[in-house]
Design a protein around this motif. Sequence first.
Motif, PDB file in Angstrom:
ATOM      1  N   MET A 160      42.574  44.260  47.117  1.00  0.00           N
ATOM      2  CA  MET A 160      43.521  44.297  45.992  1.00  0.00           C
ATOM      3  C   MET A 160      44.422  45.520  46.091  1.00  0.00           C
ATOM      4  O   MET A 160      45.626  45.431  45.913  1.00  0.00           O
ATOM      5  CB  MET A 160      42.755  44.384  44.676  1.00  0.00           C
ATOM      6  N   PHE A 161      43.813  46.672  46.384  1.00  0.00           N
ATOM      7  CA  PHE A 161      44.602  47.904  46.393  1.00  0.00           C
ATOM      8  C   PHE A 161      45.501  48.017  47.622  1.00  0.00           C
ATOM      9  O   PHE A 161      46.560  48.629  47.556  1.00  0.00           O
ATOM     10  CB  PHE A 161      43.694  49.128  46.248  1.00  0.00           C
TER      11      PHE A 161
ATOM     12  N   ALA B 112      22.204  39.545  35.643  1.00  0.00           N
ATOM     13  CA  ALA B 112      23.310  40.487  35.485  1.00  0.00           C
ATOM     14  C   ALA B 112      24.230  40.416  36.688  1.00  0.00           C
ATOM     15  O   ALA B 112      23.798  40.678  37.811  1.00  0.00           O
ATOM     16  CB  ALA B 112      22.752  41.892  35.354  1.00  0.00           C
ATOM     17  N   PRO B 113      25.500  40.036  36.499  1.00  0.00           N
ATOM     18  CA  PRO B 113      26.399  39.902  37.625  1.00  0.00           C
ATOM     19  C   PRO B 113      26.836  41.273  38.112  1.00  0.00           C
ATOM     20  O   PRO B 113      26.861  42.227  37.351  1.00  0.00           O
ATOM     21  CB  PRO B 113      27.592  39.147  37.036  1.00  0.00           C
ATOM     22  N   ASN B 114      27.178  41.373  39.407  1.00  0.00           N
ATOM     23  CA  ASN B 114      27.643  42.662  39.900  1.00  0.00           C
ATOM     24  C   ASN B 114      29.109  42.866  39.540  1.00  0.00           C
ATOM     25  O   ASN B 114      29.784  41.973  39.027  1.00  0.00           O
ATOM     26  CB  ASN B 114      27.396  42.797  41.402  1.00  0.00           C
ATOM     27  N   GLN B 115      29.556  44.076  39.830  1.00  0.00           N
ATOM     28  CA  GLN B 115      30.881  44.476  39.371  1.00  0.00           C
ATOM     29  C   GLN B 115      31.989  43.581  39.937  1.00  0.00           C
ATOM     30  O   GLN B 115      32.843  43.095  39.199  1.00  0.00           O
ATOM     31  CB  GLN B 115      31.106  45.920  39.789  1.00  0.00           C
TER      32      GLN B 115
ATOM     33  N   ILE C 202      42.334  35.425  33.689  1.00  0.00           N
ATOM     34  CA  ILE C 202      43.557  36.136  33.288  1.00  0.00           C
ATOM     35  C   ILE C 202      44.692  35.986  34.299  1.00  0.00           C
ATOM     36  O   ILE C 202      45.847  35.799  33.934  1.00  0.00           O
ATOM     37  CB  ILE C 202      43.260  37.647  33.071  1.00  0.00           C
ATOM     38  N   MET C 203      44.321  36.050  35.603  1.00  0.00           N
ATOM     39  CA  MET C 203      45.364  36.049  36.648  1.00  0.00           C
ATOM     40  C   MET C 203      46.305  34.847  36.576  1.00  0.00           C
ATOM     41  O   MET C 203      47.521  35.025  36.649  1.00  0.00           O
ATOM     42  CB  MET C 203      44.735  36.132  38.036  1.00  0.00           C
TER      43      MET C 203
ATOM     44  N   PHE D 129      43.280  46.954  35.782  1.00  0.00           N
ATOM     45  CA  PHE D 129      43.941  46.620  37.040  1.00  0.00           C
ATOM     46  C   PHE D 129      45.156  45.724  36.792  1.00  0.00           C
ATOM     47  O   PHE D 129      46.243  45.954  37.335  1.00  0.00           O
ATOM     48  CB  PHE D 129      42.952  45.912  37.969  1.00  0.00           C
ATOM     49  N   LEU D 130      44.972  44.732  35.937  1.00  0.00           N
ATOM     50  CA  LEU D 130      46.069  43.807  35.665  1.00  0.00           C
ATOM     51  C   LEU D 130      47.211  44.507  34.935  1.00  0.00           C
ATOM     52  O   LEU D 130      48.382  44.255  35.205  1.00  0.00           O
ATOM     53  CB  LEU D 130      45.560  42.620  34.838  1.00  0.00           C
TER      54      LEU D 130
ATOM     55  N   LEU E  45      48.391  45.580  46.849  1.00  0.00           N
ATOM     56  CA  LEU E  45      49.309  45.950  45.773  1.00  0.00           C
ATOM     57  C   LEU E  45      50.640  46.507  46.284  1.00  0.00           C
ATOM     58  O   LEU E  45      51.697  45.967  45.949  1.00  0.00           O
ATOM     59  CB  LEU E  45      48.613  46.933  44.833  1.00  0.00           C
TER      60      LEU E  45
ATOM     61  N   ARG F 113      28.034  46.931  29.967  1.00  0.00           N
ATOM     62  CA  ARG F 113      28.530  46.724  31.331  1.00  0.00           C
ATOM     63  C   ARG F 113      29.611  45.653  31.349  1.00  0.00           C
ATOM     64  O   ARG F 113      30.631  45.775  32.005  1.00  0.00           O
ATOM     65  CB  ARG F 113      27.387  46.343  32.263  1.00  0.00           C
ATOM     66  N   ARG F 114      29.375  44.591  30.594  1.00  0.00           N
ATOM     67  CA  ARG F 114      30.380  43.532  30.542  1.00  0.00           C
ATOM     68  C   ARG F 114      31.707  44.081  30.029  1.00  0.00           C
ATOM     69  O   ARG F 114      32.770  43.809  30.576  1.00  0.00           O
ATOM     70  CB  ARG F 114      29.914  42.394  29.608  1.00  0.00           C
TER      71      ARG F 114
ATOM     72  N   SER G 261      38.949  45.259  34.896  1.00  0.00           N
ATOM     73  CA  SER G 261      39.853  44.207  35.383  1.00  0.00           C
ATOM     74  C   SER G 261      41.130  44.179  34.560  1.00  0.00           C
ATOM     75  O   SER G 261      42.224  43.996  35.085  1.00  0.00           O
ATOM     76  CB  SER G 261      39.167  42.841  35.378  1.00  0.00           C
TER      77      SER G 261
ATOM     78  N   MET H 226      23.662  45.908  28.927  1.00  0.00           N
ATOM     79  CA  MET H 226      24.263  44.715  29.528  1.00  0.00           C
ATOM     80  C   MET H 226      25.641  44.419  28.929  1.00  0.00           C
ATOM     81  O   MET H 226      26.624  44.262  29.614  1.00  0.00           O
ATOM     82  CB  MET H 226      23.290  43.541  29.298  1.00  0.00           C
TER      83      MET H 226
ATOM     84  N   GLN I 181      36.757  37.580  35.604  1.00  0.00           N
ATOM     85  CA  GLN I 181      37.849  37.932  34.688  1.00  0.00           C
ATOM     86  C   GLN I 181      39.192  37.495  35.260  1.00  0.00           C
ATOM     87  O   GLN I 181      40.032  36.947  34.562  1.00  0.00           O
ATOM     88  CB  GLN I 181      37.882  39.456  34.491  1.00  0.00           C
ATOM     89  N   MET I 182      39.345  37.764  36.548  1.00  0.00           N
ATOM     90  CA  MET I 182      40.617  37.439  37.208  1.00  0.00           C
ATOM     91  C   MET I 182      40.886  35.939  37.148  1.00  0.00           C
ATOM     92  O   MET I 182      42.021  35.503  36.984  1.00  0.00           O
ATOM     93  CB  MET I 182      40.589  37.878  38.676  1.00  0.00           C
TER      94      MET I 182
ATOM     95  N   LEU J 203      49.099  46.482  37.453  1.00  0.00           N
ATOM     96  CA  LEU J 203      49.966  45.576  38.219  1.00  0.00           C
ATOM     97  C   LEU J 203      51.209  45.222  37.405  1.00  0.00           C
ATOM     98  O   LEU J 203      52.327  45.245  37.909  1.00  0.00           O
ATOM     99  CB  LEU J 203      49.178  44.310  38.581  1.00  0.00           C
TER     100      LEU J 203
ATOM    101  N   MET K 248      48.656  35.358  33.755  1.00  0.00           N
ATOM    102  CA  MET K 248      49.569  36.471  33.974  1.00  0.00           C
ATOM    103  C   MET K 248      50.638  36.117  35.018  1.00  0.00           C
ATOM    104  O   MET K 248      51.828  36.357  34.811  1.00  0.00           O
ATOM    105  CB  MET K 248      48.771  37.686  34.425  1.00  0.00           C
TER     106      MET K 248
ATOM    107  N   TYR L 106      33.338  46.079  32.745  1.00  0.00           N
ATOM    108  CA  TYR L 106      34.008  45.246  33.756  1.00  0.00           C
ATOM    109  C   TYR L 106      35.320  44.691  33.216  1.00  0.00           C
ATOM    110  O   TYR L 106      36.334  44.639  33.885  1.00  0.00           O
ATOM    111  CB  TYR L 106      33.104  44.088  34.173  1.00  0.00           C
TER     112      TYR L 106
ATOM    113  N   MET M 288      31.954  40.149  38.407  1.00  0.00           N
ATOM    114  CA  MET M 288      32.471  40.141  37.033  1.00  0.00           C
ATOM    115  C   MET M 288      33.989  40.240  37.027  1.00  0.00           C
ATOM    116  O   MET M 288      34.674  39.543  36.289  1.00  0.00           O
ATOM    117  CB  MET M 288      31.886  41.333  36.259  1.00  0.00           C
ATOM    118  N   MET M 289      34.491  41.123  37.893  1.00  0.00           N
ATOM    119  CA  MET M 289      35.945  41.290  37.945  1.00  0.00           C
ATOM    120  C   MET M 289      36.606  40.003  38.405  1.00  0.00           C
ATOM    121  O   MET M 289      37.614  39.578  37.865  1.00  0.00           O
ATOM    122  CB  MET M 289      36.319  42.442  38.885  1.00  0.00           C
TER     123      MET M 289
END
Lengths: 295, 399
Positions: free
Chosen positions: A95-96, A200-203, A214-215, B15-16, A99, B4-5, B12, B1, A210-211, B19, A218, B8, A206-207
């Motif tokens: 991503m970075f 528990a999902p990892n980072q 939202i992506m 980041f958006l 960009l 953490r959510r 995100s 938990m 979300q993307m 952008l 957007m 995250y 999760m991102m």
Amino acid sequence: MWSYIINPFITALALFYSFTGNIVLSIVVFTAITRMLLYPLTIQQQKSMKAQQELQPEIKKLQEKYKNDREALAQAQMKLMQEKGANPFGGCLLMFVQLPIFLGLYQAIIYSLAATPLQLLDMSGRLLVPGLAANIPLESVWLGMDLTLPPTQNPVYAMALPLLVMGTTWAQSKLTMANSQSRKKDTDDGKSKKKKGDDAPNQAEMMTKQMTTIMPLMFGFFSLSFSVGISIYFITSNLIGAFQYGVLARNIGKDEETEEEIEEGEPVKVLDEKKPTSKKKGKQSSKKTKKAVTS
Amino acid sequence: MTDRRISYRRQSTGFLLLLSFLLVGCVGQMGTSWPSLTLLEDGRTIVFAHEQTLKLVDVVEGETVTILEDGDPVINEDGEPQQWLINGGDYDGAEFFGAPIQIEEQSLLVPVADGRLMQIEIPSARVVSEPITVQARGNLTTDLAQSGNQILVGLQNELLAIDSENLERDWSIETDHAVWAEPIRVDNTLYFASLDHFMYAVDAETGQEQWRLDLEGAATATPAYDANLEQFYIGTFNSEVLAISRAGEIVNRFATDGWVWGEPLLIDEGDETKLYVADLSGFVYKLNPQDLSPVEEWPVAARPTDAAIRMTPTVFGEYVVVGSRDQRLYYIDREDGNVNENLTRTLDGEILTDILHFSADDIDGLEEDLLVVSTMSDREALVGFTANTGERIWTIRQR
């Protein structure tokens, strides 16, 4: 400084235009090449996500162990990642890196199409290959649409482009998500039994989730506001990205199967049972068997 | 938990947002055009048009003109004379990029970037009729031109002629790309260039095409006409100045260092005529019109440079004066080609608009020759300098 990114992009676009004579084709070719050049990073990103997922059971154990000491937890997690060679930012690397490339490409398209006098003026001195100025300004009308204008100022059918952007962005995000989820499932099923509260999902995951939501919205909004040429870039980039993730999923999946076969010691039998009709697969299996034996 | 959510989600979303800001920032950096200046028939009032601002400035006083109603100044709520200023925001977000023209005695016809033409009464600054739309899509950035009883408007893919009496469409001629420069009329023929790399000759009355010539590069300026040699001079993005006959043939070429945007300028120097032209690499050239052989080539700054010169050079007395993208106003000595560092001025914004030179001999109340320079900066939208000494006399902000 920014010129070092934009100028080669503008030159490349003008160069492709001199071969194709069509700005849309030029954007497509250019985007495809850019995505191909970034492919190693895409692989890196996927591998990093995979590595992080494989560490999840151990991270969860650490979370249990240090549930009242956040600082110790952070240190233990960092140590674990260092030991296993996982980079917590590996998933974000693409991503970075993308960009500035994306922004450079965006500006390159805007400059190249040169809808306004100032944009055209800014083009001067940016072409690094002699003789390309003879193509300037690039033809900006395609299928009745002016690529320099947003869809709202183009014929009504141009409104299909933001929808396509949303659709392809969603598809690409979904494919990335599907890859990571399937690998997570494999990890959970095969290596550690799932316990209550272990979801528990990892980072990175999760991102990505979300993307996925939202992506598309957007980028759909961006496509409505920016010129149609940018929508062409978004769509092409998403389609190629989706294809790359698809290929990657297959390849990583195959690698995992091979690793499992090596661990279980029954590589030929397992593969032949799963795909008995595929001669090609059979050939691949034989190769893998050989590799498994020699290793 | 849950924490953490939320974390995250924040990451995100961050980041958006980053952008989005970068994208919007990039868009924000890209302007549309530079200010345009139109000199009215009184010889001392100019119309400044840029972005959403349209204002009238008296160059002798160095002030914005006051609005008049029945010959008397209009006084605003603060008890001050109301300045002649039109805010495009009050007219459906109108933006002004091309130069307006004065039609009739007391009226301006103003091109609006969204494709409309607005007619404005000069004394009262009132829009006198419903704007007419001449272009449905794309930016209208060209300067308007008047030829006989016609108003000529360069559009995205055509040159349009409008009857100046009733502002109705007269004729148009299609091009493959935009027409950004106004045509020049010689006898009964209009000559103009387009970004489609062609120069056109059309019948001024009917718009019938007489010839078109491939210039091998885009052209953004009006061709300069040499009545003695009966030929035109035009610069192109192919980094050339071309001499073109009235029959539509390239007679001579001169290779420049960079793209040529501005119009070449013919100047009588004693018994001879010379052609001055500048390029986007920061060179000013003095050429012989007969064969386009170079007399002088003057770089205004050491290489590499940001001193791109978009404009037509201004030539008077001992000097050639040009403004550039590096925000500097250069005085070049016509004899030796040296840049006069004592007179060179650095302004607050890029200087892209053609400089106006006013002679004290021609205008009542003007004590010295005056240069009016326009920059891209809001703070120095217009600056008046004494032409020979480079002394700043007045400055006018955009708003």
